[in-house]
Design a protein around this motif. Structure first.
Motif, PDB file in Angstrom:
ATOM      1  N   ASN A 191      49.199 -42.200 -29.022  1.00 11.22           N
ATOM      2  CA  ASN A 191      49.130 -43.038 -30.224  1.00 11.22           C
ATOM      3  C   ASN A 191      49.979 -42.413 -31.331  1.00 11.22           C
ATOM      4  O   ASN A 191      49.478 -42.041 -32.387  1.00 11.22           O
ATOM      5  N   PHE A 192      51.250 -42.268 -31.082  1.00  6.96           N
ATOM      6  CA  PHE A 192      52.111 -41.523 -31.994  1.00  6.96           C
ATOM      7  C   PHE A 192      52.470 -42.308 -33.261  1.00  6.96           C
ATOM      8  O   PHE A 192      52.686 -43.520 -33.222  1.00  6.96           O
ATOM      9  N   HIS A 218      48.649 -34.650 -33.651  1.00  8.19           N
ATOM     10  CA  HIS A 218      47.977 -33.656 -32.829  1.00  8.19           C
ATOM     11  C   HIS A 218      46.627 -33.256 -33.429  1.00  8.19           C
ATOM     12  O   HIS A 218      46.261 -33.742 -34.501  1.00  8.19           O
ATOM     13  N   PHE A 219      45.905 -32.394 -32.751  1.00 10.70           N
ATOM     14  CA  PHE A 219      44.540 -32.055 -33.147  1.00 10.70           C
ATOM     15  C   PHE A 219      44.451 -31.243 -34.425  1.00 10.70           C
ATOM     16  O   PHE A 219      43.368 -31.078 -34.981  1.00 10.70           O
ATOM     17  N   ASP A 220      45.575 -30.736 -34.910  1.00  8.17           N
ATOM     18  CA  ASP A 220      45.590 -29.880 -36.089  1.00  8.17           C
ATOM     19  C   ASP A 220      46.865 -30.187 -36.880  1.00  8.17           C
ATOM     20  O   ASP A 220      47.945 -30.305 -36.290  1.00  8.17           O
ATOM     21  N   PRO A 221      46.785 -30.331 -38.212  1.00  4.70           N
ATOM     22  CA  PRO A 221      47.978 -30.661 -39.002  1.00  4.70           C
ATOM     23  C   PRO A 221      49.033 -29.558 -38.979  1.00  4.70           C
ATOM     24  O   PRO A 221      50.183 -29.789 -39.334  1.00  4.70           O
ATOM     25  N   VAL A 237      61.124 -43.145 -26.584  1.00  2.00           N
ATOM     26  CA  VAL A 237      60.686 -41.925 -25.908  1.00  2.00           C
ATOM     27  C   VAL A 237      59.254 -42.097 -25.402  1.00  2.00           C
ATOM     28  O   VAL A 237      58.930 -41.748 -24.259  1.00  2.00           O
ATOM     29  N   VAL A 238      58.382 -42.647 -26.244  1.00  4.57           N
ATOM     30  CA  VAL A 238      56.990 -42.885 -25.856  1.00  4.57           C
ATOM     31  C   VAL A 238      56.925 -43.838 -24.670  1.00  4.57           C
ATOM     32  O   VAL A 238      56.168 -43.620 -23.713  1.00  4.57           O
ATOM     33  N   SER A 266      42.793 -43.137 -25.760  1.00  7.78           N
ATOM     34  CA  SER A 266      44.044 -43.003 -25.015  1.00  7.78           C
ATOM     35  C   SER A 266      44.646 -44.361 -24.669  1.00  7.78           C
ATOM     36  O   SER A 266      43.943 -45.277 -24.237  1.00  7.78           O
ATOM     37  N   LYS A 267      45.965 -44.459 -24.844  1.00  9.18           N
ATOM     38  CA  LYS A 267      46.699 -45.675 -24.469  1.00  9.18           C
ATOM     39  C   LYS A 267      47.110 -45.658 -22.998  1.00  9.18           C
ATOM     40  O   LYS A 267      47.676 -46.630 -22.510  1.00  9.18           O
ATOM     41  N   VAL A 268      46.831 -44.573 -22.311  1.00 11.41           N
ATOM     42  CA  VAL A 268      47.201 -44.461 -20.898  1.00 11.41           C
ATOM     43  C   VAL A 268      46.142 -45.167 -20.062  1.00 11.41           C
ATOM     44  O   VAL A 268      45.026 -44.663 -19.884  1.00 11.41           O
ATOM     45  N   GLU A 269      46.496 -46.330 -19.546  1.00 11.92           N
ATOM     46  CA  GLU A 269      45.524 -47.184 -18.868  1.00 11.92           C
ATOM     47  C   GLU A 269      45.787 -47.304 -17.367  1.00 11.92           C
ATOM     48  O   GLU A 269      45.216 -48.168 -16.706  1.00 11.92           O
ATOM     49  N   PHE A 270      46.622 -46.426 -16.826  1.00  9.83           N
ATOM     50  CA  PHE A 270      47.043 -46.566 -15.432  1.00  9.83           C
ATOM     51  C   PHE A 270      46.138 -45.820 -14.457  1.00  9.83           C
ATOM     52  O   PHE A 270      46.291 -45.962 -13.245  1.00  9.83           O
TER      53      PHE A 270
END
Length: 367
Positions: A191-192, A218-221, A237-238, A266-270
């Motif tokens: 989710n960039f 990411h998980f940390d700024p 790229v995504v 997550s957008k990864v649905e495969f």
């Protein structure tokens, strides 16, 4: 040919020429390199963890929703600047990997300390952009070099690895070679957002350097924070990464490889979806013990009850601005607060639907 047309349309002839030259130069360097010693070393790794399961961790914001302390006794593979998260955990990755040339330039400065804690570290020998990383570090017994190859595929002939637009794609290939047959991935959000507080390094390309500690992806700024170099997550790229993950979902059965998405947001649905929190059969006592390990290993507190005696309970994240010491807050607001509070506090959680923030001056002297 399609990729050449897209590059020409998006970035112009000069950038296209640079990329063609870079690829040709890489192939020449690859051809001239004596790969036999490296490949002999890799043979000892093949099937080393046959039949085991492993967790592959992307570095997306959803890791903050994930009780990572559950992974204490699991095999894990982590990437890039994951070590920023060390101060919150009760474990260290078994397998550590980085393949982006800009990131590896930073990682390689501290590769000795990473290798001391990990079972194995994986880096590209000659990056496809031309960087020769073998010359930048000494020989380490558990450092293994990757040989990157272009073209869609899923290599089983390591150290050769097919590129997939993201280090995680090469990570899947390494884990398969090591013999793991069940891979659970988390933190692969995809989710960039465009990172705005940056400046370009090379005109016309995605190479950038951050000017602030405000990484939104990411998980940390601080992950790709001030003065860190990386690549802008452009849409094309995504999409390239997602297309390769989709390809992997179609060929995984061919390699007797089972891959599950155990992450959040997550957008990864495969791949088949499983719930991370439901995956572990842990009692309340076991969860408490694991969480207490996070506190005791990284702070001056032995347990959550010890921490609560020396902390405030906040109702709203807006109260943080008036907070001088430790505090706890409900999980949802705690996650939203991490980007601001992490500079003065170490966040721990989620545990019992709350997040726990320890003032940095209460951190253990061991860290």
């Amino acid at each position: 040919m399609n990729k050449i047309v897209i590059t020409l349309q998006r970035e112009g002839f000069v950038v296209l020429f640079k990329k063609i030259f870079r690829r040709a130069n890489y192939k020449i360097k690859r051809h001239l390199k004596n790969n036999k010693p490296n490949r002999n070393r890799w043979r000892h790794l093949k099937g080393k963890y046959k039949g085991e399961r492993v967790f592959l961790l992307g570095n997306g914001p959803s890791l903050n929703k994930t009780p990572l302390y559950f992974l204490k006794n699991e095999y894990t593979m982590c990437f890039n600047h994951f070590n920023i998260l060390d101060e919150r955990l009760n474990w260290f990755p078994d397998f550590y990997m980085s393949t982006d040339n800009l990131v590896v330039h930073d990682i390689i400065k501290s590769v000795d300390s990473i290798a001391d804690k990990s079972k194995f570290v994986f880096l590209p020998d000659i990056h496809f952009r031309g960087d020769n990383f073998i010359k930048k570090t000494k020989n380490l017994e558990n450092l293994f070099w990757l040989e990157q190859i272009h073209g869609q595929g899923f290599s089983t002939e390591l150290p050769k690895v097919n590129l997939g637009g993201s280090v995680i794609y090469e990570g899947f290939q390494v884990l398969n070679y090591l013999g793991f047959k069940e891979i659970y991935f988390i933190g692969v959000d995809m989710n960039f957002q465009t990172h705005t507080s940056v400046k370009n390094i090379n005109a016309g390309e995605t190479d950038i350097i951050s000017e602030e500690d405000d990484d939104p992806n990411h998980f940390d700024p601080r992950y790709f924070g001030k003065n860190k170099k990386f690549h802008q997550p452009e849409d094309y790229v995504v999409n390239f990464i997602l297309n390769n993950l989709k390809y992997l979902s179609k060929v995984a059965d061919k390699f007797n490889l089972r891959i599950f998405n155990a992450g959040y947001d997550s957008k990864v649905e495969f791949f088949p979806k499983v719930d991370f929190k439901d995956f572990f059969n842990l009692s309340m006592e076991e969860k408490e013990s694991l969480f207490n390990e996070c506190l005791s290993q990284n702070t001056s507190y032995k347990s959550v009850s010890d921490f609560l005696k020396d902390s405030q309970s906040l109702s709203e994240k807006s109260e943080f601005k008036n907070t001088l010491g430790n505090f706890s807050i409900n999980e949802e607001q705690g996650i939203a607060l991490i980007a601001k509070a992490v500079f003065s506090h170490i966040p721990f959680g989620p545990y019992k639907n709350r997040y726990y923030f320890v003032k940095r001056d209460k951190a253990s002297s061991l860290n």
